[in-house]
Design an enzyme around this catalytic site. Structure first.
Site, PDB file in Angstrom:
ATOM      1  CB  SER A 112      -1.083   3.670   1.948  1.00 38.58           C
ATOM      2  OG  SER A 112      -0.062   2.976   1.389  1.00 38.58           O
ATOM      3  CG  HIS A 113      -1.252  -0.655   1.404  1.00 39.63           C
ATOM      4  ND1 HIS A 113      -0.506   0.202   2.297  1.00 39.63           N
ATOM      5  CD2 HIS A 113      -1.716  -1.482   2.352  1.00 39.63           C
ATOM      6  CE1 HIS A 113      -0.777   0.032   3.456  1.00 39.63           C
ATOM      7  NE2 HIS A 113      -1.275  -1.181   3.648  1.00 39.63           N
ATOM      8  CE  LYS A 125       0.271   7.481   3.648  1.00 36.30           C
ATOM      9  NZ  LYS A 125       1.467   6.799   2.649  1.00 36.30           N
ATOM     10  CG  ASP A 276       1.675   2.040  -2.113  1.00 33.33           C
ATOM     11  OD1 ASP A 276       2.395   3.003  -2.816  1.00 33.33           O
ATOM     12  OD2 ASP A 276       1.370   2.272  -0.998  1.00 33.33           O
ATOM     13  CG  ASP A 278       0.640   6.190  -0.962  1.00 35.33           C
ATOM     14  OD1 ASP A 278       0.539   4.943  -0.974  1.00 35.33           O
ATOM     15  OD2 ASP A 278       0.904   6.902   0.188  1.00 35.33           O
ATOM     16  CG  ASP A 280       4.133   5.075   0.344  1.00 35.82           C
ATOM     17  OD1 ASP A 280       3.390   4.226  -0.328  1.00 35.82           O
ATOM     18  OD2 ASP A 280       3.809   5.467   1.585  1.00 35.82           O
ATOM     19  NE  ARG A 281       2.533  -0.439   2.318  1.00 38.92           N
ATOM     20  CZ  ARG A 281       2.174  -1.420   2.868  1.00 38.92           C
ATOM     21  NH1 ARG A 281       1.943  -2.531   2.444  1.00 38.92           N
ATOM     22  NH2 ARG A 281       1.921  -1.020   4.102  1.00 38.92           N
ATOM     23  CE  LYS A 375       5.717   2.852   2.844  1.00 40.05           C
ATOM     24  NZ  LYS A 375       5.288   2.573   4.236  1.00 40.05           N
TER      25      LYS A 375
HETATM   26  C1  G1P Z   1       1.525  -1.028   7.659  1.00 44.39           C
HETATM   27  C2  G1P Z   1       2.955  -1.645   7.536  1.00 44.39           C
HETATM   28  C3  G1P Z   1       4.003  -0.304   8.166  1.00 44.39           C
HETATM   29  C4  G1P Z   1       3.935   0.678   7.250  1.00 44.39           C
HETATM   30  C5  G1P Z   1       2.557   1.178   7.358  1.00 44.39           C
HETATM   31  C6  G1P Z   1       2.348   2.548   6.206  1.00 44.39           C
HETATM   32  O1  G1P Z   1       1.371  -0.430   9.182  1.00 44.39           O
HETATM   33  O2  G1P Z   1       3.153  -2.688   8.428  1.00 44.39           O
HETATM   34  O3  G1P Z   1       5.230  -0.988   7.787  1.00 44.39           O
HETATM   35  O4  G1P Z   1       4.792   1.680   7.688  1.00 44.39           O
HETATM   36  O5  G1P Z   1       1.576   0.186   6.996  1.00 44.39           O
HETATM   37  O6  G1P Z   1       2.603   2.034   4.884  1.00 44.39           O
HETATM   38  P1  G1P Z   1       0.598  -1.232   9.989  1.00 44.39           P
HETATM   39  O7  G1P Z   1      -0.813  -1.499   9.639  1.00 44.39           O
HETATM   40  O8  G1P Z   1       1.403  -2.722  10.415  1.00 44.39           O
HETATM   41  O9  G1P Z   1       0.668  -0.422  11.300  1.00 44.39           O
HETATM   42 ZN    ZN Z   2       1.486   3.761   0.438  1.00 46.92          ZN
END
Ligand code: G1P
Ligand code: ZN
Length: 539
Positions: A112-113, A125, A276, A278, A280-281, A375
């Site tokens: 992800s990010h 994922k 981000d 991938d 989704d953010r 998302k």
């Molecule tokens: C974090 C974010 C959560 C999101 C997830 C994946 O998870 O807080 O809202 O769904 O990344 O992008 P966390 O590290 O808090 O478990």
């Molecule tokens: Zn992501």
């Protein structure tokens, strides 16, 4: 030829908030990916009838891992794999491809990010036929497999060229290299009024889309520059790079500071969005203005009528418990359903499938709707462009107007990172035990009205999930505590702080939340337990 290889379990293959996420050096150990993939396939019956999507966000090790996935899938007799050309697919486009083609699931390789590279992070994922990430019961079954694995199967076929569209076979498994963009773009065209957005983007309106060297670059260039007519160069950091060019591809005020600096300068364009790794953010910025993600969900929901796909009405809206209550005010006014779920997009899936909600979002820069089960950063960007095109207002005017109508939920998230796991677990356990004794106590003028662990009862499958501790104050303020489920370096304590006001609408969140931030540290005793006087990251 198919080989059967003896292996031993890795103890740490439990999926977190969004799949398996590890340091790249951990994930690239011998048999690590192989064990995990075989464990997933062990939980799926009749693989010879099953088809899956494979792709990723372009980060380092994806290409190596995808060749392994193909060979393991083939050795396990999977019917067909759809592989994104150049090993790419964004998380939202992946969800759409799974749903549209009625696939049985998919593997989107992304942390992800989180940063990429050999010293960065790697992730998988795993989505099911729902189009979204697997449910807790499914990840528990997979984890059990990982703990008992003794062998995996793999084809010894040579590596495949995944840079060209086409179909070939590995053992009896059909492999189709697909265009990861085209269907997603059609989907966006079916939701939004592209003509109206094009009119805006070909006027003197100035816009930057920052893909942060993640997977959305090619999607954004096609959509915003080629189709919607924005000038070439509108998409910044638009080429997916294995190490994200050194960026930490998390679209927030800290990691996208380069963009924030542009937007807070005197020559700022009208609008900016960042995505981000991938895709989704999202982060939304106007001229010298930042839209907090919790407010973003509230504003989008309030403006649903401006979007062709939603203008005839929406079902309800949902948010994670840690997200601010801003959207609750909108749901009450619109008279639509409103739900609070644990953190993680997978908890929205049942609500979407049962037509309880259309929109959903999280404070962590996530917004989306029921056309897919993830998302979607580009969707959020197109939604904002539509609101701007329809109202003629600036981002700041749109949000100020929203606050005047509904009041403002000032909101900040404080993260304490790299805490030894045992200390973090003890902090949360002690805090949970102390909750009943907090009720009625006053801290700096804020009186605790309720304090409880958040337990979610899923209305569809009746399962309960525990996630976070919530403290309410009598003025409507809240503090939520939980441990991150995506970190790869010790534990991260997240403290979510919000305060609701109907006056003082245009103040600094730091100032408005100073006392509550202090109270949050007193209540959690975080400084004494971790030595940290202040959070490492405030977003
Ligand atoms: C974090 C974010 C959560 C999101 C997830 C994946 O998870 O807080 O809202 O769904 O990344 O992008 P966390 O590290 O808090 O478990
Ligand atoms: Zn992501």
């Amino acid at each position: 030829m198919i080989k059967t290889v003896k292996t031993t379990p890795y103890a740490d293959q439990k999926m977190g908030t969004a799949g398996l996420r590890k340091k790249t050096r951990t994930a690239s150990q011998e048999n690590y990916i192989e064990n995990f993939l075989q464990s997933i396939f062990n939980t799926i019956p009749n693989l010879n009838e099953k088809s899956f999507l494979v792709g990723g966000d372009g980060r380092y090790y994806n290409k190596i891992a995808i060749q392994k996935i193909i060979k393991i899938a083939a050795a396990n007799g999977v019917k067909k794999l759809y592989v994104g050309k150049d090993c790419l697919v964004s998380t939202p486009a992946g969800s759409h491809i799974i749903l549209e083609n009625h696939l049985d699931g998919g593997f989107v390789l992304s942390a992800s990010h989180n940063p990429g590279g050999i010293d960065g992070d790697f992730g998988i994922k795993y989505a099911t036929s729902s189009g979204g990430q697997c449910q807790p019961s499914e990840s528990a079954a997979i984890f059990e497999q990982t703990q008992n694995i003794t062998e995996y199967r793999i084809s010894d076929c040579p590596d495949f060229d995944l840079t060209k569209l086409g179909t070939f076979y590995c053992e009896n498994t059909e492999i189709e290299v697909i265009d990861p963009y085209v269907d997603y773009i059609k989907l966006m065209e079916s939701i939004f009024d592209f003509k109206k957005i094009k009119k805006l983007l070909t006027s003197d309106f100035r816009f930057i889309f920052d893909a942060m060297n993640g997977v959305t670059g090619p999607y954004a260039k096609k959509i915003f520059e080629e189709i919607l007519g924005a000038p070439k160069g509108t998409v910044a950091h638009g080429t997916p790079l294995e190490d994200f060019g050194g960026l930490h591809p998390d679209p927030n005020l800290i990691y996208a500071k380069h963009l924030v600096d542009i937007m807070y300068s005197d020559t700022a364009p009208d609008f900016a969005a960042a995505n981000d790794g991938d895709g989704d953010r999202n982060m939304i910025l106007g001229k010298k203005f930042f839209v907090s993600p919790s407010d973003c969900l509230a504003v989008l929901t309030d403006n649903y009528k401006l979007i062709p796909a939603y203008k005839n009405g929406i079902y309800g809206v949902a948010k994670s418990a840690a997200t601010s209550l801003a959207v609750k005010h909108v749901a009450e006014k619109l008279g639509i359903g409103y739900y609070e779920v644990p953190t993680g997009w997978k908890y929205f899936i049942n609500l979407m499938n049962s037509n309880r909600i259309t929109f959903c979002g999280e404070e962590s820069f996530g917004a989306g709707a029921s056309y897919i089960r993830e998302k979607d950063g580009i969707w959020a960007t197109l939604f904002w462009l539509s609101i701007i095109a329809e109202t003629g207002k600036s981002v700041k005017e749109i949000v100020l107007h929203h606050w005047q109508k509904y009041g403002r939920n000032y909101y900040l998230r404080n993260d304490f990172e790299g805490i030894p796991q045992d200390i973090a677990d003890k902090l949360m356990a002690d805090l949970e035990n102390s909750l009943p004794s907090l009720v009625g106590k006053t801290f700096d003028g804020y009186t605790v009205s309720e304090a409880y662990p958040f337990i979610y009862h899923d209305p569809v499958d009746k399962t309960s999930t525990k996630n976070g501790l919530i403290i309410h104050f009598s003025d409507g303020s809240r503090i939520v505590y939980r441990l991150s489920g995506t970190g790869t370096n010790g534990a991260t304590l997240r403290t979510y702080i919000e305060r609701y006001v109907t006056d003082k609408l245009d103040e600094e969140p730091d100032e408005m939340l100073k006392d509550l931030s202090h109270i949050s540290r007193i209540i959690s005793d975080v400084t004494a337990r971790t030595g940290k006087e202040q959070p490492d990251i405030i977003t």
